[in-house]
Design an enzyme around this catalytic site. Structure first.
Site, PDB file in Angstrom:
ATOM      1  CG  HIS A   1     -59.433 -10.761   2.951  1.00 52.32           C
ATOM      2  ND1 HIS A   1     -60.293 -10.636   4.289  1.00 52.32           N
ATOM      3  CD2 HIS A   1     -58.457  -9.618   3.246  1.00 52.32           C
ATOM      4  CE1 HIS A   1     -59.664  -9.517   5.132  1.00 52.32           C
ATOM      5  NE2 HIS A   1     -58.522  -9.211   4.547  1.00 52.32           N
ATOM      6  CB  SER A   2     -57.627 -13.400   5.662  1.00 48.73           C
ATOM      7  OG  SER A   2     -57.435 -13.392   6.886  1.00 48.73           O
TER       8      SER A   2
END
Lengths: 240, 240, 240
Positions: free
Chosen positions: A82-83
């Site tokens: 994520h991210s």
């Protein structure tokens, strides 16, 4: 209960100012369907926040995840990030591509060789983060509020409570890639479209579409695993 | 399939020269029965071996586990520790007794206030461990072979492959206890009787019997979660 | 004014729980006679006490002194060590014997290959020091009072005021020696005979006599540079 897919191992890597805890719901869904799930917390974050130091960089976090593959003897893994976690999983995949069945970028950065996260973030974001480090000893980036990420109302307080400063070296170190990670057969991109500002992830989503990846836009904030846990688990399971 | 007990959260803490990986089978059994399981790896060990440093002590490892409770918002937990892990869970319980439903000592040390592991191990073992640190920079204890622990034949190679030196400060720091941990209502002791040498754990097992704990002797080596995973899971589940 | 010897460079290394400050008087005497004197403080001690950490070991202190040689471009040096400092200067000499004119052991340990200070101290002392670390996090040895070293009455309060805990790894790390240090031509031993307990240094003094070193016994405590600064400076100057 839906038809069960092949039991698969998932390794879910969180983003900056976060921890393995953000995947609790997604992990529960996947485990209830018979899958094996690891949600390692990166050094200096979440329940490892007491280890924060200026010595932590992107290489440390790549080592954190490589360690899980080594010690848990993992193979044929769906590896999600994520991210900022997109930096980490790309680096991991470049080292052990043969053990990875699919890569899932959850509103994540998708780096190329010799790029740091600072290099590929929107310049205004990079400047904001750099401007903040001075007050924390120069080696950690202060926590943005949950609102900055458009976290859903029910989870915003939790995200604010658990976020801790992020090691600067993780954003500033350039990732060296041999290109071996490109041999991973399947790639997925999940984009949260409701970020309350210009999204640094939209270009990566568009590139994913252009490259023929399995690409999905969800009407939610940046933390897709908190805003849309069922849908995120379903998309991850599509790679099983 | 056996009748399922109340879904419960388990936190399983490994011993010296080990990692969360040693609980893989026990975790799988417990999760298949609907329980939530955390198997944190202590700093400097297992997949966190790249973080080894002389700065790690028992307090670091207690913080590792407290962090899991904090970030995963845990309550009403069955907290288990293997071997050295008994030092860690006692320290954790002394800080957050109200969040712990039961303590499970798996062939583990059971310290009292102001004791280090070195203080309560058999003196010959303490001397052996101290004699070894000098060759590793003075701050880490070399790995004994799996045979030292009487690990079952099928798992001995894995144990030898994944073990890494252990931070000296974890054995030498004295644990300060307020006594709050004594308010945890239920305690369990599991003793592996087949250690191929004098067992430092037998006195703790006998004390557990005398204190009216749920106490069990298994005909296996020191690594009960590897030698007897089904039976260990069952005993842990008896605390759910 | 006495006849001046050849202007010479002296590097004076202090012992455990001490700092470069202990050589202030000796340095003043030597400088007044035209010599160049360095009194480096070892990491984690004296004015570097704020750097104390469990990551410091004997190798760190050897690097501290090698750094002075490198940055000050030193050659043809008289290198002295007090007490634990004997471990350090032996390690330094083994690495850069060609830059050292003479070694001076001031009531110091004289290690051989693969020995730690714990290995060559009186066992009761080693046990005392180890017993103390547990209360300080397991990685630092508490300060003995000045009286333990038989410090002269006028300086005892200063020694007690400036002493701070000593990194455990400096006592526990075994020193690896190639033997190159044996090529240093001149060696001196100064023994303080008034230690109010069994002296761990007397055997080293006797061995120095047997080996034909310049060996001297002073009727004072263990801190010869504080108890007998003029005499200590004179003996050091005999090596110029």
């Amino acid at each position: 209960m839906r038809a069960t897919s092949t039991p698969t191992t998932f390794v879910l890597v969180h983003g900056a100012w976060c921890g393995g805890w953000c995947y609790a719901r997604v992990a529960q869904v996947l485990r209830s369907r018979g899958h094996t799930v690891f949600t390692p917390t990166l050094t200096g974050q979440g329940e490892r926040a007491h280890l924060i130091s200026g010595a932590i960089n992107l290489s440390t976090h790549i080592a954190d995840v490589l360690g899980v593959f080594h010690c848990e003897r993992l193979n044929d893994v769906v590896l999600a990030g994520h991210s900022y976690g997109g930096m980490v999983i790309t680096g991991v995949a470049d080292r052990i591509a043969g053990k990875i069945k699919a890569l899932a970028y959850l509103d994540a950065f998708v780096p190329e060789d010799d790029q740091s996260l600072f290099d590929i973030n929107i310049p205004a974001n990079t400047q904001r983060f750099l401007a903040g480090v001075g007050a924390l000893g120069g080696l950690a980036v202060p926590v943005p509020p949950a609102a900055y990420f458009g976290v859903n109302a029910a989870d915003a307080a939790l995200v604010d409570a658990l976020a801790t400063p992020f090691p600067l070296g993780c954003f500033s170190e350039k990732l060296k890639l041999t290109g071996a990670y490109r041999s991973v057969a399947k790639c997925l991109y999940v984009h949260g479209t409701m970020l309350p500002r210009e999204s640094p992830f939209r270009p990566f989503y568009e590139r994913a579409i252009a490259a023929g990846w399995s690409a999905h836009a969800l009407s939610c904030g940046h933390h897709v695993m908190l805003d849309e846990p069922e849908r995120t688990a379903e998309l991850l399971e599509s790679l099983a």
